[in-house]
Structures are given as C-alpha cells and as structure tokens.
Write a protein that holds these residues in place. Sequence first.
Motif, PDB file in Angstrom:
ATOM      1  N   GLN A  27      15.930   7.343  -7.447  1.00 46.75           N
ATOM      2  CA  GLN A  27      16.993   8.278  -7.799  1.00 46.75           C
ATOM      3  C   GLN A  27      18.061   8.304  -6.711  1.00 46.75           C
ATOM      4  OE1 GLN A  27      15.172  12.074  -8.569  1.00 46.75           O
ATOM      5  NE2 GLN A  27      14.672  11.516 -10.685  1.00 46.75           N
ATOM      6  N   PRO A  28      19.285   8.659  -7.083  1.00 46.75           N
ATOM      7  CA  PRO A  28      20.336   8.799  -6.063  1.00 46.75           C
ATOM      8  C   PRO A  28      19.890   9.745  -4.956  1.00 46.75           C
ATOM      9  CG  PRO A  28      21.287   8.873  -8.254  1.00 46.75           C
ATOM     10  CD  PRO A  28      19.804   8.880  -8.448  1.00 46.75           C
ATOM     11  N   GLY A  29      20.173   9.350  -3.728  1.00 40.88           N
ATOM     12  CA  GLY A  29      19.757  10.137  -2.581  1.00 40.88           C
ATOM     13  C   GLY A  29      18.389   9.756  -2.045  1.00 40.88           C
ATOM     14  N   GLY A  30      17.680   8.919  -2.783  1.00 32.31           N
ATOM     15  CA  GLY A  30      16.349   8.527  -2.369  1.00 32.31           C
ATOM     16  C   GLY A  30      16.347   7.373  -1.384  1.00 32.31           C
ATOM     17  N   SER A  31      15.141   6.901  -1.076  1.00 30.22           N
ATOM     18  CA  SER A  31      14.960   5.838  -0.093  1.00 30.22           C
ATOM     19  C   SER A  31      14.049   4.739  -0.631  1.00 30.22           C
ATOM     20  CB  SER A  31      14.326   6.412   1.188  1.00 30.22           C
ATOM     21  OG  SER A  31      15.150   7.381   1.781  1.00 30.22           O
ATOM     22  N   LEU A  32      14.265   3.560  -0.121  1.00 28.58           N
ATOM     23  CA  LEU A  32      13.386   2.423  -0.387  1.00 28.58           C
ATOM     24  C   LEU A  32      13.302   1.596   0.885  1.00 28.58           C
ATOM     25  CD1 LEU A  32      14.355   0.932  -3.883  1.00 28.58           C
ATOM     26  CD2 LEU A  32      12.163   1.981  -3.255  1.00 28.58           C
ATOM     27  N   ARG A  33      12.194   0.900   1.023  1.00 26.27           N
ATOM     28  CA  ARG A  33      12.032  -0.013   2.152  1.00 26.27           C
ATOM     29  C   ARG A  33      11.722  -1.402   1.610  1.00 26.27           C
ATOM     30  NH1 ARG A  33      11.045   0.444   7.615  1.00 26.27           N
ATOM     31  NH2 ARG A  33       9.766  -1.193   8.592  1.00 26.27           N
ATOM     32  N   LEU A  34      12.597  -2.341   1.901  1.00 29.01           N
ATOM     33  CA  LEU A  34      12.381  -3.730   1.513  1.00 29.01           C
ATOM     34  C   LEU A  34      11.715  -4.468   2.667  1.00 29.01           C
ATOM     35  CD1 LEU A  34      15.810  -4.579  -0.166  1.00 29.01           C
ATOM     36  CD2 LEU A  34      13.788  -3.499  -1.171  1.00 29.01           C
ATOM     37  N   SER A  35      10.859  -5.390   2.307  1.00 30.10           N
ATOM     38  CA  SER A  35      10.198  -6.198   3.318  1.00 30.10           C
ATOM     39  C   SER A  35      10.351  -7.669   2.970  1.00 30.10           C
ATOM     40  CB  SER A  35       8.712  -5.831   3.397  1.00 30.10           C
ATOM     41  OG  SER A  35       8.075  -6.546   4.440  1.00 30.10           O
ATOM     42  N   CYS A  36      10.409  -8.498   4.006  1.00 31.78           N
ATOM     43  CA  CYS A  36      10.570  -9.937   3.827  1.00 31.78           C
ATOM     44  C   CYS A  36       9.555 -10.632   4.727  1.00 31.78           C
ATOM     45  CB  CYS A  36      11.989 -10.343   4.194  1.00 31.78           C
ATOM     46  SG  CYS A  36      12.306 -12.125   4.206  1.00 31.78           S
ATOM     47  N   ALA A  37       8.665 -11.390   4.111  1.00 31.56           N
ATOM     48  CA  ALA A  37       7.665 -12.145   4.870  1.00 31.56           C
ATOM     49  C   ALA A  37       8.163 -13.567   5.056  1.00 31.56           C
ATOM     50  CB  ALA A  37       6.343 -12.139   4.121  1.00 31.56           C
ATOM     51  N   ALA A  38       8.172 -14.010   6.303  1.00 27.80           N
ATOM     52  CA  ALA A  38       8.733 -15.319   6.639  1.00 27.80           C
ATOM     53  C   ALA A  38       7.646 -16.294   7.069  1.00 27.80           C
ATOM     54  CB  ALA A  38       9.761 -15.165   7.751  1.00 27.80           C
ATOM     55  N   SER A  39       7.850 -17.534   6.728  1.00 24.94           N
ATOM     56  CA  SER A  39       6.941 -18.590   7.176  1.00 24.94           C
ATOM     57  C   SER A  39       7.699 -19.906   7.264  1.00 24.94           C
ATOM     58  CB  SER A  39       5.748 -18.725   6.204  1.00 24.94           C
ATOM     59  OG  SER A  39       6.189 -19.089   4.920  1.00 24.94           O
ATOM     60  N   GLY A  40       7.206 -20.788   8.124  1.00 23.73           N
ATOM     61  CA  GLY A  40       7.776 -22.127   8.195  1.00 23.73           C
ATOM     62  C   GLY A  40       8.875 -22.320   9.208  1.00 23.73           C
ATOM     63  N   PHE A  41       9.227 -21.263   9.935  1.00 24.27           N
ATOM     64  CA  PHE A  41      10.256 -21.394  10.962  1.00 24.27           C
ATOM     65  C   PHE A  41      10.012 -20.303  12.003  1.00 24.27           C
ATOM     66  CE2 PHE A  41      12.834 -17.704   9.817  1.00 24.27           C
ATOM     67  CZ  PHE A  41      12.452 -17.490   8.490  1.00 24.27           C
ATOM     68  N   THR A  42      10.721 -20.386  13.107  1.00 26.08           N
ATOM     69  CA  THR A  42      10.526 -19.442  14.197  1.00 26.08           C
ATOM     70  C   THR A  42      11.430 -18.234  14.018  1.00 26.08           C
ATOM     71  OG1 THR A  42       9.981 -21.282  15.671  1.00 26.08           O
ATOM     72  CG2 THR A  42      10.496 -19.154  16.694  1.00 26.08           C
TER      73      THR A  42
END
Length: 122
Positions: free
Chosen positions: A11-26
């Motif tokens: 909903q407007p005013g709310g929060s979310l947390r995105l995550s990104c898992a990385a592999s194959g590089f430094t």
Amino acid sequence: QLVESGGGLVQPGGSLRLSCAASGFTLSWSVMGWVRQAPGKGLEWVSDIVSGGTTRYADSVKGRFTISRDIAKRTVALQMNRLNAEDTAVYYCAAKSTTFGHFVFRNEYDYWGQGTQVTVSS
C-alpha cells in the motif's frame, strides 16, 4: 549471476525490501546497481553502491530508499520506505565489474537480474 527477490504488492506509504543474490564475480570489486522500469516507460537508474562503499541515489528516491551490501553473504539489498504509486515498476539488480562509475542501461552492465515486480496500490 544475479537473482532478485522481495517484490510484491504494498500500500502507499508502506515498505518493501528487495534482495539480490550475486554469484560468479567479486562483489566487493563491483558497482552494484538497482534500475527500474515502470509500465510503458524506459529504464530509470535508482541507486548504486560502488566498490569503496559509497552509495548514490536518484533524486526521486533519495531519503526513502537505502542500498546496502553484505560482502560475506554476497547480497545487495534495497530497502524502500514511504512507497508511492510512482515507485511501481520492475526492479532489476545489476552489476558492473569495475570499482567506480555510473551505469544505467542493460548493455552497460556485465550482469543483469531477471527483475522483481513492485506494485504500490491501495
């Protein structure tokens, strides 16, 4: 390889947390960015964190979004607060194997995730 997670409906005013898992590089030697694409619009750079840890934000999200990384876990996160309808978009995690620079488009990055949908609606 980059794999995003954490999108959804909020909903407007709310929060979310995105995550990104990385592999194959430094991770610590890379510029890690978040880029979004709203329906019917072009790509918009949102934020990035460079090798030295400096973070940068688009004016449209400054003060609301926070980018962070956990080198040990090989993850990059985007904490999004006070979301509004204009934040509705597919969010992409991206990586460039360089220590510094500003990159926006897919062909500028070395790695590009599959994207995660964020929808802000009541």
